[in-house]
Motif scaffolding. Structure first.
Motif, PDB file in Angstrom:
ATOM      1  N   SER A 186       0.825  -1.208   0.000  1.00 46.18           N
ATOM      2  CA  SER A 186       0.000   0.000   0.000  1.00 46.18           C
ATOM      3  C   SER A 186       0.859   1.258   0.000  1.00 46.18           C
ATOM      4  N   VAL A 187       1.823   1.311   0.905  1.00 46.64           N
ATOM      5  CA  VAL A 187       2.683   2.498   1.017  1.00 46.64           C
ATOM      6  C   VAL A 187       3.543   2.657  -0.229  1.00 46.64           C
ATOM      7  N   GLY A 188       4.145   1.567  -0.711  1.00 44.21           N
ATOM      8  CA  GLY A 188       5.026   1.643  -1.866  1.00 44.21           C
ATOM      9  C   GLY A 188       4.326   2.101  -3.125  1.00 44.21           C
ATOM     10  N   VAL A 189       3.151   1.516  -3.415  1.00 47.51           N
ATOM     11  CA  VAL A 189       2.422   1.880  -4.630  1.00 47.51           C
ATOM     12  C   VAL A 189       1.910   3.319  -4.545  1.00 47.51           C
ATOM     13  N   SER A 190       1.394   3.715  -3.394  1.00 48.00           N
ATOM     14  CA  SER A 190       0.858   5.072  -3.244  1.00 48.00           C
ATOM     15  C   SER A 190       1.953   6.117  -3.408  1.00 48.00           C
ATOM     16  N   LEU A 191       3.085   5.904  -2.748  1.00 49.36           N
ATOM     17  CA  LEU A 191       4.182   6.863  -2.875  1.00 49.36           C
ATOM     18  C   LEU A 191       4.761   6.865  -4.289  1.00 49.36           C
ATOM     19  N   GLY A 192       4.886   5.674  -4.896  1.00 54.52           N
ATOM     20  CA  GLY A 192       5.407   5.594  -6.258  1.00 54.52           C
ATOM     21  C   GLY A 192       4.513   6.312  -7.253  1.00 54.52           C
ATOM     22  N   LEU A 193       3.206   6.080  -7.165  1.00 50.75           N
ATOM     23  CA  LEU A 193       2.273   6.751  -8.064  1.00 50.75           C
ATOM     24  C   LEU A 193       2.264   8.247  -7.821  1.00 50.75           C
ATOM     25  N   GLY A 194       2.336   8.654  -6.561  1.00 57.51           N
ATOM     26  CA  GLY A 194       2.374  10.075  -6.245  1.00 57.51           C
ATOM     27  C   GLY A 194       3.590  10.764  -6.831  1.00 57.51           C
ATOM     28  N   LEU A 195       4.742  10.115  -6.745  1.00 58.61           N
ATOM     29  CA  LEU A 195       5.972  10.686  -7.307  1.00 58.61           C
ATOM     30  C   LEU A 195       5.906  10.768  -8.829  1.00 58.61           C
ATOM     31  N   LEU A 196       5.321   9.750  -9.469  1.00 55.46           N
ATOM     32  CA  LEU A 196       5.174   9.788 -10.928  1.00 55.46           C
ATOM     33  C   LEU A 196       4.267  10.940 -11.358  1.00 55.46           C
ATOM     34  N   LEU A 197       3.164  11.130 -10.658  1.00 57.57           N
ATOM     35  CA  LEU A 197       2.252  12.232 -10.982  1.00 57.57           C
ATOM     36  C   LEU A 197       2.911  13.586 -10.720  1.00 57.57           C
ATOM     37  N   ALA A 198       3.705  13.678  -9.657  1.00 57.95           N
ATOM     38  CA  ALA A 198       4.412  14.930  -9.376  1.00 57.95           C
ATOM     39  C   ALA A 198       5.434  15.230 -10.471  1.00 57.95           C
ATOM     40  N   ALA A 199       6.137  14.199 -10.944  1.00 56.76           N
ATOM     41  CA  ALA A 199       7.095  14.383 -12.035  1.00 56.76           C
ATOM     42  C   ALA A 199       6.390  14.804 -13.315  1.00 56.76           C
ATOM     43  N   PHE A 200       5.204  14.240 -13.552  1.00 54.78           N
ATOM     44  CA  PHE A 200       4.433  14.625 -14.744  1.00 54.78           C
ATOM     45  C   PHE A 200       3.974  16.073 -14.642  1.00 54.78           C
ATOM     46  N   ALA A 201       3.571  16.494 -13.454  1.00 51.38           N
ATOM     47  CA  ALA A 201       3.172  17.893 -13.246  1.00 51.38           C
ATOM     48  C   ALA A 201       4.354  18.827 -13.511  1.00 51.38           C
ATOM     49  N   ALA A 202       5.542  18.430 -13.049  1.00 52.20           N
ATOM     50  CA  ALA A 202       6.735  19.249 -13.282  1.00 52.20           C
ATOM     51  C   ALA A 202       7.040  19.340 -14.775  1.00 52.20           C
ATOM     52  N   TRP A 203       6.849  18.239 -15.500  1.00 52.57           N
ATOM     53  CA  TRP A 203       7.076  18.254 -16.952  1.00 52.57           C
ATOM     54  C   TRP A 203       6.079  19.177 -17.651  1.00 52.57           C
ATOM     55  N   LEU A 204       4.838  19.175 -17.197  1.00 58.15           N
ATOM     56  CA  LEU A 204       3.832  20.055 -17.793  1.00 58.15           C
ATOM     57  C   LEU A 204       4.219  21.522 -17.634  1.00 58.15           C
ATOM     58  N   TYR A 205       4.782  21.876 -16.484  1.00 58.56           N
ATOM     59  CA  TYR A 205       5.114  23.278 -16.227  1.00 58.56           C
ATOM     60  C   TYR A 205       6.423  23.703 -16.893  1.00 58.56           C
ATOM     61  N   GLU A 206       7.145  22.753 -17.441  1.00 55.96           N
ATOM     62  CA  GLU A 206       8.330  23.112 -18.229  1.00 55.96           C
ATOM     63  C   GLU A 206       7.936  23.584 -19.620  1.00 55.96           C
ATOM     64  N   ARG A 207       6.722  23.296 -20.049  1.00 57.16           N
ATOM     65  CA  ARG A 207       6.241  23.660 -21.373  1.00 57.16           C
ATOM     66  C   ARG A 207       5.696  25.079 -21.370  1.00 57.16           C
ATOM     67  N   GLU A 208       5.971  25.826 -22.444  1.00 55.05           N
ATOM     68  CA  GLU A 208       5.470  27.199 -22.526  1.00 55.05           C
ATOM     69  C   GLU A 208       3.961  27.244 -22.678  1.00 55.05           C
ATOM     70  N   ALA A 209       3.383  26.140 -23.153  1.00 54.46           N
ATOM     71  CA  ALA A 209       1.938  26.119 -23.347  1.00 54.46           C
ATOM     72  C   ALA A 209       1.176  26.226 -22.036  1.00 54.46           C
ATOM     73  N   ILE A 210       1.861  25.998 -20.922  1.00 57.83           N
ATOM     74  CA  ILE A 210       1.202  26.049 -19.625  1.00 57.83           C
ATOM     75  C   ILE A 210       0.751  27.468 -19.284  1.00 57.83           C
ATOM     76  N   LEU A 211       1.380  28.457 -19.920  1.00 55.44           N
ATOM     77  CA  LEU A 211       1.018  29.856 -19.657  1.00 55.44           C
ATOM     78  C   LEU A 211      -0.305  30.238 -20.287  1.00 55.44           C
ATOM     79  N   GLY A 212      -0.831  29.330 -21.118  1.00 57.53           N
ATOM     80  CA  GLY A 212      -2.179  29.532 -21.664  1.00 57.53           C
ATOM     81  C   GLY A 212      -2.261  30.342 -22.899  1.00 57.53           C
TER      82      GLY A 212
END
Length: 212
Positions: A186-212
């Motif tokens: 439970s702990v491993g999967v939850s933390l792993g998925l959370g870190l993957l989603l956080a990394a994806f969020a960081a990748w989204l904000y590296e794109r200029e398209a995020i400014l709208g």
């Protein structure tokens, strides 16, 4: 009745925890884009990745506070309810309450990162509020099938976030010993998925398209 009550308690705790960070996740993403403050924020020397992680950590802090307050409130209320008269009992003392917070806390990162990702695709506060209203159903949806399907904890099911936390909370309320393998999964999967989603969020904000 006892199974239904315990299931509703875990649903309440998880839902309240997610609600505790939803509006901060909206305001720090879609809200900033709508106000026009996101672009000036990106002109600061801080890397965009660090800014995004800061937003997610702020959301997790609010969710942790909400989780703690909800569990504490439930522990206090249970003391005044005569569950025995209904043929039920719940082990919800201070130690159990802390254990519930501990086993549920890994889900916080999943919720905060998921809400940040979804809100990043919206252009206004109201739009983000609408989408996240549906997103909140995703982590809590598996809990709806537990009672109807009479699901029992197994190692594969413990890999499902929110469902695994429900099983762990139910075991604690029944004063049962936690299975170490179940807890680790439970702990491993939850933390792993959370870190993957956080990394994806960081990748989204590296794109200029995020400014709208």
């Amino acid at each position: 009745r006892a199974i239904l009550a315990l299931g509703m308690l875990s649903y309440l705790i998880i839902f309240a925890m997610l609600m505790g960070g939803m509006y901060l996740a909206i305001d720090s993403t879609a809200g900033e884009r709508e106000r026009g403050s996101l672009e000036p924020l990106f002109t600061t020397p801080a890397p965009r990745r660090a800014i995004v992680f800061g937003k997610i950590l702020a959301t997790t802090a609010y969710m942790l506070i909400s989780l703690t307050l909800t569990v504490a409130a439930c522990a206090i209320v249970v003391r005044f309810l005569k569950l025995e008269s209904f043929g039920m009992s719940a082990n919800l003392g201070p130690v159990t309450a802390l254990a519930i917070i501990g086993v549920t806390a890994p889900l916080i990162l999943v919720g905060a990162s998921l809400m940040t990702v979804v809100a990043s695709f919206t252009k206004s506060y109201r739009e983000a509020q609408t989408y996240l209203g549906f997103v909140l159903m995703v982590p809590t949806l598996p809990l709806a099938f537990v009672t109807f399907l009479n699901l029992k904890p197994t190692l594969p099911l413990m890999a499902v976030p929110s469902l695994s936390q429900h099983f762990l909370m139910t075991s604690l309320l029944r004063d049962e010993l936690l299975n170490p393998a179940y807890l680790l999964m439970s702990v491993g999967v939850s933390l792993g998925l959370g870190l993957l989603l956080a990394a994806f969020a960081a990748w989204l904000y590296e794109r200029e398209a995020i400014l709208g």
